[in-house]
Write an enzyme that holds these catalytic residues in place. Structure first.
Site, short mmCIF file in Angstrom:
data_model
loop_
_atom_site.label_atom_id
_atom_site.label_comp_id
_atom_site.label_asym_id
_atom_site.label_seq_id
_atom_site.Cartn_x
_atom_site.Cartn_y
_atom_site.Cartn_z
N GLN A 262 0.83 -1.20 0.00
CA GLN A 262 0.00 0.00 0.00
C GLN A 262 0.87 1.25 0.00
O GLN A 262 2.08 1.18 0.20
CB GLN A 262 -0.90 0.01 1.24
CG GLN A 262 -0.11 -0.04 2.54
CD GLN A 262 -0.90 -0.59 3.70
OE1 GLN A 262 -2.11 -0.56 3.71
NE2 GLN A 262 -0.22 -1.12 4.71
N ASP A 314 -0.04 0.55 13.55
CA ASP A 314 0.43 1.85 14.04
C ASP A 314 0.81 1.82 15.52
O ASP A 314 1.38 2.78 16.05
CB ASP A 314 -0.62 2.93 13.80
CG ASP A 314 -2.00 2.55 14.32
OD1 ASP A 314 -2.09 1.92 15.39
OD2 ASP A 314 -3.00 2.89 13.64
N GLU A 334 0.68 -8.05 12.03
CA GLU A 334 0.53 -6.96 11.07
C GLU A 334 1.14 -7.39 9.73
O GLU A 334 2.23 -7.95 9.68
CB GLU A 334 1.22 -5.70 11.59
CG GLU A 334 1.47 -4.61 10.56
CD GLU A 334 0.18 -4.06 9.95
OE1 GLU A 334 0.18 -3.79 8.73
OE2 GLU A 334 -0.81 -3.88 10.69
N ASP A 366 0.14 -12.19 7.19
CA ASP A 366 -1.26 -12.00 6.88
C ASP A 366 -2.10 -12.63 7.99
O ASP A 366 -1.90 -13.80 8.35
CB ASP A 366 -1.58 -12.65 5.53
CG ASP A 366 -3.05 -12.62 5.21
OD1 ASP A 366 -3.54 -11.54 4.84
OD2 ASP A 366 -3.70 -13.68 5.34
N ALA A 367 -3.04 -11.89 8.52
CA ALA A 367 -3.81 -12.37 9.67
C ALA A 367 -4.60 -13.63 9.34
O ALA A 367 -4.68 -14.55 10.16
CB ALA A 367 -4.76 -11.27 10.16
N ASP A 385 -8.25 -4.73 14.42
CA ASP A 385 -8.17 -3.33 13.98
C ASP A 385 -7.70 -3.30 12.53
O ASP A 385 -6.56 -2.96 12.22
CB ASP A 385 -7.20 -2.57 14.88
CG ASP A 385 -7.21 -1.07 14.61
OD1 ASP A 385 -8.15 -0.60 13.95
OD2 ASP A 385 -6.28 -0.38 15.05
#
Length: 523
Positions: A262, A314, A334, A366-367, A385
């Protein structure tokens, strides 16, 4: 016989030397590689600029294929001048493809959308690429007499083999070399340069005998002009990107990273630090405590020792989790290491260096993939989140299957909180998340709070079992700036015009929530 007809026959009738045909096939492969890269550039830009869902991807792929056919038909009147036409097509294709990324990016930054330009680019590039094969077939057969059906078939087989091999090369070079090393704008421009080099080789060496002196001079001038345009773009790409990117944000950009996943941008004005992922606001430091406290602390109501955080790179969720006195271990999963690095540097003052705390184990993965691994881990609380599910990739993280895997890592009585979007702006997506949690066997309690940067923002508290959990805070909860028991109780009340909806769940097979997000704001 007219002079033009005689010229056409001379152009196509000059035999192509046998030793030149392998080189021309190599040029075919290079041109095919460039053509596929251009299509991948469009698909990449579709994903990063306009969301790039299944419909958008299908439009680009189908539009490109249709344009290939149109190009093959449109070039038929020019086959009598195959050599000059092929060189002209490659020059135009090199310029159009090389400028495609910067054109779309700048259009998006000025007008907020580039869908129309994206579709036009798809058509133009597809037509030019589609013109290549008829021209090349004509060139390979030029001057050959007495060719039979078998010979034509062999020639076509050689042409197709070179074309498909080049496409394979382009399909590998874009994601593994050009995009990560050069980025979208420079990657497209470099591909255009390669296209021009191929055109120069073909015009200057392979087809020299089939081009008139006037055509060679015109081709040379056009190639130099095109190379100059792309050369300027390569030199100034960073300036163009920075200028265009800044137009997308009202505040000055203090950090910008294009990761493998991203575009990450941080802006700051008057002490208000803001994080954007692919243009979407993730938090504003002036009010993120409202969002973060509402997301995290309801999940900690039973004083957990082991907490799992999915997303939240974050570090803000980890900061709040670590404030709870009962917490002994935090696992943070994350996807993007660039976000983790940003959390440990630029955002470290905001998250209190949470990701460097010895109780925190940061896992870059990757979750969905991480949850599928059999581990036997039992977490007392889970905080999810994730960014809003506005693409199929993110939609899978809001699916029945994902929440089913999530329930498998919960300890008995463990609580889960999920950020679920806005029940006011995107109510269908919000209530779809609640329904999807329920479909996975997690009883959910919806709630929402006001976050000035986002508006009315919703969450869901869930647990496995027969009854949904009550909204509450632990007696051991630290002193909070925004959330208290009264505010949390009130957050479970929804107005009549945004009340609960009974909806089918979102699944991997039918990612309904992605379409919910695309419908945008409800009236």
């Amino acid at each position: 016989m007219t002079a033009s007809t005689a010229g056409a026959r001379a152009a196509t009738g000059t035999p192509l030397p046998l030793r030149a045909r392998p080189l021309l096939l190599a040029a075919v492969a290079v041109c095919a590689a460039c053509g596929l890269v251009y299509e991948l550039v469009l698909l990449t830009l579709s994903a990063s600029l306009v969301g790039g869902g299944i419909r958008q991807t299908s439009l680009i792929v189908a539009g490109f294929v249709a344009a290939l056919g149109a190009g093959a038909l449109l070039v038929k009147p020019f086959l009598g001048h195959a050599a000059a036409t092929f060189v002209a097509v490659e020059i135009v294709l090199g310029v159009a493809g090389g400028l495609s990324a910067v054109t779309l990016y700048v259009t998006f930054s000025f007008y907020g959308t580039s869908t129309a330009v994206l579709l036009v680019a798809t058509g133009v590039l597809g037509v030019l690429v589609g013109a290549e094969v008829p021209l090349l077939m004509t060139l390979l057969q030029s001057g050959r007499t007495g060719i039979d059906a078998e010979g034509t078939g062999k020639l076509l087989a050689d042409l197709n083999a070179a074309d498909y091999a080049g496409a394979l090369l382009g399909g590998l070079v874009w994601p593994f070399v050009l995009l990560p090393l050069a980025g979208q704008i420079r990657g497209a421009a470099l591909t255009g340069v390669v296209n021009l080099v191929a055109a120069a080789v073909v015009a200057g060496f392979l087809l020299r005998r089939q081009l008139s002196a006037r055509s060679r001079r015109a081709a040379t001038a056009a190639l130099l002009a095109a190379a100059a345009v792309l050369g300027v773009l390569l030199v100034r790409a960073q300036d163009v990107e920075v200028t265009a990117r800044q137009r997308l944000y009202s505040d000055p950009i203090v950090a910008a990273v294009r990761s493998d996943h991203q575009e990450i941008v941080v802006t700051e004005r008057a002490g208000d630090l803001r994080l954007f992922l692919d243009g979407d606001l993730q938090f504003a430091s002036t009010d993120e405590h409202r969002y973060t406290e509402a997301l995290v602390h309801p999940a900690l109501a039973r004083d957990p020792a082991r907490v799992l955080i999915l997303g939240g790179g974050d570090g803000l969720a980890a900061r709040e989790v670590l404030r709870h006195p009962s917490v002994r271990q935090v696992v943070q999963v994350e996807l993007d290491p660039a976000v983790v690095e940003l959390a440990r540097t630029r955002l470290a003052g905001l998250n209190d260096r949470a990701l460097d705390d010895p109780r925190v184990d940061v896992v870059v993965d990757d979750a969905f993939r991480w949850l599928r691994r059999p581990t036997g881990r039992d977490f007392d609380a889970v905080v999810v989140d994730m960014p809003d599910p506005d693409t199929p990739v993110l939609g899978r993280l809001y699916s029945t299957e994902f929440y089913g895997l999530l329930s498998g890592v919960l300890a008995p009585g463990g609580l889960v909180t999920v950020q679920a979007g806005s029940p006011y702006s995107t109510p269908t997506a919000y209530w779809r998340t609640v329904s999807t949690l329920e479909s996975a066997g997690l009883r959910a309690t919806p709630y929402h709070v006001h976050v000035p940067s986002f508006g009315d923002w919703g969450f869901a508290l869930a647990r496995a079992g027969d009854a949904a959990p009550d909204l509450g805070l632990s007696p051991q909860a630290p002193s909070l700036r925004f959330l208290d028991p009264a505010v949390l109780r009130a957050s479970g009340v929804f107005s009549a015009d945004r009340g609960p909806q009974a909806l089918p769940p979102s699944t991997l097979d039918q990612p309904r929530i992605v379409e919910d997000m695309r419908h945008g704001y409800a009236g």
